[in-house]
Design a protein around this motif. Structure first.
Motif, PDB file in Angstrom:
ATOM      1  N   ASN A   9      34.251  40.038  26.147  1.00 62.35           N
ATOM      2  CA  ASN A   9      34.354  38.581  26.361  1.00 62.35           C
ATOM      3  C   ASN A   9      33.027  37.940  26.724  1.00 62.35           C
ATOM      4  O   ASN A   9      32.922  36.707  26.735  1.00 62.35           O
ATOM      5  CB  ASN A   9      35.318  38.290  27.524  1.00 62.35           C
ATOM      6  N   THR A  60      43.994  31.419  24.027  1.00 68.11           N
ATOM      7  CA  THR A  60      43.789  32.594  24.881  1.00 68.11           C
ATOM      8  C   THR A  60      44.856  33.660  24.611  1.00 68.11           C
ATOM      9  O   THR A  60      45.968  33.352  24.164  1.00 68.11           O
ATOM     10  CB  THR A  60      43.871  32.259  26.392  1.00 68.11           C
ATOM     11  N   GLY A  61      44.480  34.890  24.942  1.00 71.23           N
ATOM     12  CA  GLY A  61      45.436  35.983  24.842  1.00 71.23           C
ATOM     13  C   GLY A  61      46.561  35.821  25.844  1.00 71.23           C
ATOM     14  O   GLY A  61      47.716  36.152  25.553  1.00 71.23           O
ATOM     15  N   THR A  62      46.243  35.306  27.006  1.00 71.74           N
ATOM     16  CA  THR A  62      47.272  35.085  28.026  1.00 71.74           C
ATOM     17  C   THR A  62      48.357  34.157  27.484  1.00 71.74           C
ATOM     18  O   THR A  62      49.556  34.420  27.645  1.00 71.74           O
ATOM     19  CB  THR A  62      46.636  34.500  29.299  1.00 71.74           C
ATOM     20  N   ASN A  65      50.414  36.061  24.810  1.00 73.79           N
ATOM     21  CA  ASN A  65      51.325  37.033  25.423  1.00 73.79           C
ATOM     22  C   ASN A  65      52.485  36.338  26.124  1.00 73.79           C
ATOM     23  O   ASN A  65      53.648  36.710  25.963  1.00 73.79           O
ATOM     24  CB  ASN A  65      50.573  37.890  26.444  1.00 73.79           C
ATOM     25  N   HIS A  86      47.651  44.331  30.859  1.00 73.66           N
ATOM     26  CA  HIS A  86      47.084  43.013  31.153  1.00 73.66           C
ATOM     27  C   HIS A  86      48.189  42.022  31.508  1.00 73.66           C
ATOM     28  O   HIS A  86      48.058  41.235  32.446  1.00 73.66           O
ATOM     29  CB  HIS A  86      46.305  42.529  29.917  1.00 73.66           C
ATOM     30  N   GLU A  91      47.475  38.358  34.457  1.00 78.79           N
ATOM     31  CA  GLU A  91      47.859  37.051  33.901  1.00 78.79           C
ATOM     32  C   GLU A  91      48.551  36.180  34.949  1.00 78.79           C
ATOM     33  O   GLU A  91      49.189  35.184  34.603  1.00 78.79           O
ATOM     34  CB  GLU A  91      48.682  37.246  32.617  1.00 78.79           C
ATOM     35  N   THR A 139      50.345  47.469  24.488  1.00 81.93           N
ATOM     36  CA  THR A 139      48.983  46.973  24.244  1.00 81.93           C
ATOM     37  C   THR A 139      48.275  47.920  23.293  1.00 81.93           C
ATOM     38  O   THR A 139      48.283  49.136  23.494  1.00 81.93           O
ATOM     39  CB  THR A 139      48.186  46.897  25.567  1.00 81.93           C
ATOM     40  N   GLU A 143      44.632  49.152  27.571  1.00 83.18           N
ATOM     41  CA  GLU A 143      43.672  48.751  28.606  1.00 83.18           C
ATOM     42  C   GLU A 143      42.767  49.918  28.988  1.00 83.18           C
ATOM     43  O   GLU A 143      41.702  49.715  29.568  1.00 83.18           O
ATOM     44  CB  GLU A 143      44.407  48.232  29.840  1.00 83.18           C
ATOM     45  N   ASP A 170      50.505  43.350  22.508  1.00 86.07           N
ATOM     46  CA  ASP A 170      49.284  42.653  22.927  1.00 86.07           C
ATOM     47  C   ASP A 170      48.131  43.274  22.143  1.00 86.07           C
ATOM     48  O   ASP A 170      47.701  44.389  22.424  1.00 86.07           O
ATOM     49  CB  ASP A 170      49.105  42.841  24.445  1.00 86.07           C
ATOM     50  N   ALA A 172      44.905  42.239  21.867  1.00 88.59           N
ATOM     51  CA  ALA A 172      43.589  41.681  22.209  1.00 88.59           C
ATOM     52  C   ALA A 172      42.488  42.489  21.533  1.00 88.59           C
ATOM     53  O   ALA A 172      41.475  41.938  21.098  1.00 88.59           O
ATOM     54  CB  ALA A 172      43.391  41.676  23.728  1.00 88.59           C
ATOM     55  N   ARG A 173      42.692  43.817  21.418  1.00 91.39           N
ATOM     56  CA  ARG A 173      41.743  44.693  20.711  1.00 91.39           C
ATOM     57  C   ARG A 173      42.437  45.417  19.554  1.00 91.39           C
ATOM     58  O   ARG A 173      42.146  46.571  19.262  1.00 91.39           O
ATOM     59  CB  ARG A 173      41.112  45.697  21.685  1.00 91.39           C
ATOM     60  N   LYS A 203      37.558  38.491  21.519  1.00 82.49           N
ATOM     61  CA  LYS A 203      36.729  39.605  22.009  1.00 82.49           C
ATOM     62  C   LYS A 203      35.885  40.216  20.900  1.00 82.49           C
ATOM     63  O   LYS A 203      35.001  41.016  21.164  1.00 82.49           O
ATOM     64  CB  LYS A 203      37.629  40.719  22.566  1.00 82.49           C
TER      65      LYS A 203
END
Ligand SMILES: Cc1ncc(COP(=O)(O)O)c(C=O)c1O
Length: 331
Positions: A9, A60-62, A65, A86, A91, A139, A143, A170, A172-173, A203
């Protein structure tokens, strides 16, 4: 110069994405997602994932999700996730807020991964007065910087569906996981049983863009009003969609992720004392001394000397090598 291993980030933006934003800045377009860029993005997601999809770009990812879990879980629902997730730890209760009060049920598991048996046990242990099973949140990449194989995902999704839970992923990656495994995105999502993916881009080279991709068609009518009334339906949606379209064009998402992953492998090979398998762009290692001139986070949930080193799409080989030389000096 990149001397920063704090997070993906903390990095900037891929030139391809900035150029797409500049192109999207010309002329007028229908607002609130009725524009041509957003429609092209939907078609691209359908093609890449080999499935009909509804899409909801967010900043945002938040948000992604929380909206997705909110659409899957009843206010009296139970949402099962890994203890390090996450959605559970980072969150500030957003999934609970957006679901109207669902309970997160964190489950321990080695290397950041949920195991199918542990999930089944946790679900079986939920009494009717505790919460109604409604959602499993996974995820990918985790994480802990590890990656679920398609078989691991399928086993978890099978347990979820056998217990009337839908599966939120999730991502995010997600690009780092897909690049690591080299399998079709469908294998890591709907073919394994994932009902909705929050595909991260921020990201991995975007300015601020993530997209909820729903494979289960019944989710669209749950997601659409939540997305709008929570203030996440941007009027000038084309600027979110343009970032995501560029991200998913000419494999930019995978090219960026492959580079970040390769830099993490280079880092892991030289740094020593690595404490989690390195499968994405995150390295956890024991580093007893500070390395002057470099910034990264301590990660004390993995022990007092543990640090997290994150690489990104624009991390340079020479910066990794200089860091490794500095580590050797203090050892
Ligand atoms: C696993 C995971 N999910 C989601 C997110 C998205 O968070 P944000 O709301 O900051 O975009 C992050 C960011 O750190 C993350 O690591």
């Amino acid at each position: 110069v990149t001397l920063d291993f704090r997070s993906d980030n903390t990095h900037g933006v891929s030139p391809e994405i900035l150029e797409a934003l500049a192109r999207a800045g010309h002329g007028t377009m229908k607002s609130y997602g009725g524009d041509a860029v957003t429609e092209r993005l939907r078609q691209r997601c359908a093609a890449i994932f080999e499935h009909e999809v509804s899409i909801f770009p967010v900043v945002t990812g938040t948000a992604g999700n929380a909206l997705t879990i909110g659409a899957m879980a009843k206010p009296w629902g139970a949402v099962f996730c890994h203890d390090e997730a996450h959605v559970h730890r980072d969150e500030l209760g957003a999934p609970e807020l957006f679901s109207g009060g669902a309970k997160m049920i964190p489950i321990a598991g080695a290397n950041g991964k949920l195991e199918a048996e542990a999930l089944a046990r946790a679900i079986d242990n939920i009494g009717l007065h505790f919460g109604r099973t409604s959602c499993v949140s996974l995820t990918q990449a985790t994480e802990a910087g590890t990656v679920y194989t398609p078989d691991e995902l399928r086993a978890l999704c099978d347990v979820a569906h056998a217990h009337e839970c839908r599966v939120h992923l999730d991502g995010a990656r997600f690009a780092n996981a897909a690049a690591h495994l080299g399998v079709a995105p469908a294998e890591l999502t709907w073919r394994a049983g994932v009902d909705a993916l929050v595909l991260g881009a921020t990201k991995n080279g975007a300015l601020a863009a993530e997209v909820i991709i729903a494979f289960d068609p019944t989710l669209e009518e749950e997601l659409a009003p939540r997305w709008h009334r929570s203030g996440h339906r941007m009027s000038k949606m084309r600027f979110l969609s343009a970032q995501l379209e560029a991200y998913l064009t000419d494999d930019l998402w995978l090219r960026n992720a492959r580079h970040a992953n390769a830099m993490a492998q280079r880092l892991a090979a030289g740094v020593g004392n690595v404490i989690q398998p390195v499968e994405a762009n995150v390295v956890f290692a024991r580093l007893p001394r500070e390395i002057a001139g470099y910034i990264y986070y301590d990660w004390t949930i993995f022990g007092p000397d543990a640090v997290r080193l994150v690489t990104a799409f624009d991390t340079r080989e020479e910066d990794v090598d200089a860091f490794l030389a500095a580590v050797r000096q203090v050892k």
